[in-house]
Scaffold this active site. Structure first.
Site, PDB file in Angstrom:
ATOM      1  CB  VAL A 129      -4.210  -5.277   6.731  1.00  0.00           C
ATOM      2  CG1 VAL A 129      -3.106  -6.130   7.346  1.00  0.00           C
ATOM      3  CG2 VAL A 129      -5.079  -6.135   5.820  1.00  0.00           C
ATOM      4  CB  CYS A 130      -2.874  -0.345   8.669  1.00  0.00           C
ATOM      5  SG  CYS A 130      -1.835  -0.506   7.202  1.00  0.00           S
TER       6      CYS A 130
END
Length: 152
Positions: free
Chosen positions: A45-46
Site C-alpha cells: 500500500v505504501c
C-alpha cells in the site's frame, strides 16, 4: 502527543530526502505542501501511495504544490525504494532519527509498531494546516480528495 488542528501553523522540521539532501519545511513558504505519511517503504500500500504521488507530480506543479512522502525508513532505503518504484519527481523524506520525531510532533506516530500512521497533511502558502486526514493503515488515500483541497 500533539494534536493537529486545521488552521494551526504547522511545526517546522528538517529531514533528509532519498538523496541525503536536507529539506527544511519552512523553505517552502509561498507554496502549498502535501506531507504524505506512510508506515514503511517496501510494502504494497505504501508503494502504491508513493506511485500515486509520482503520477500526480504535474498536477502538484500546476497547483503550486510540493509533495513529500515521509516514513521512518532511513534515507539509503528510501533511495533504493525510489529507484525500484521509478520515483523521479517526488522527494521521499526519512523520519528515521530521532526515530519518528516528525510523526510524533504531529501526533501520528504509532508507538506500538514504531511507524507513522498513513496520513495526509496539506498546508497552505502561509504554512497553515488546511487538510489533515488519517487513513486505515491498509487503505490507499483518495488522491481526488487531495486534488480538491489543493484547487481551493
Amino acid at each position: 502527543m500533539n494534536e493537529i488542528k486545521i488552521v494551526d501553523k504547522i511545526q517546522d522540521f528538517t529531514l533528509k530526502d532519498q538523496n541525503q539532501k536536507e529539506v527544511h519545511l519552512y523553505d517552502f513558504a509561498g507554496k502549498k505542501v502535501l506531507l504524505s505519511f506512510h508506515p514503511l517503504a517496501w510494502t504494497s500500500v505504501c508503494s502504491e501511495q508513493m506511485k500515486l504521488l509520482e503520477k500526480n507530480h504535474e498536477m502538484f506543479d500546476r497547483l503550486n504544490t510540493v509533495a513529500f512522502g515521509i516514513s521512518v525508513d532511513p534515507a539509503p532505503s528510501k533511495k533504493a525504494w525510489a529507484r525500484e518504484l521509478g520515483i523521479t519527481h517526488i522527494r521521499l523524506l526519512s523520519d528515521f532519527w530521532p526515530h519518528g520525531e516528525v510523526a510524533r510532533k504531529y501526533g501520528i506516530f504509532r508507538e506500538k509498531e514504531g511507524v507513522s500512521e498513513r496520513a495526509n497533511i496539506v498546508i497552505d502558502e502561509d504554512q497553515k494546516i488546511i487538510f489533515f486526514e488519517v487513513y486505515p493503515v491498509r487503505e490507499l488515500p483518495d488522491m481526488s480528495k487531495i486534488a480538491k483541497v489543493l484547487e481551493q
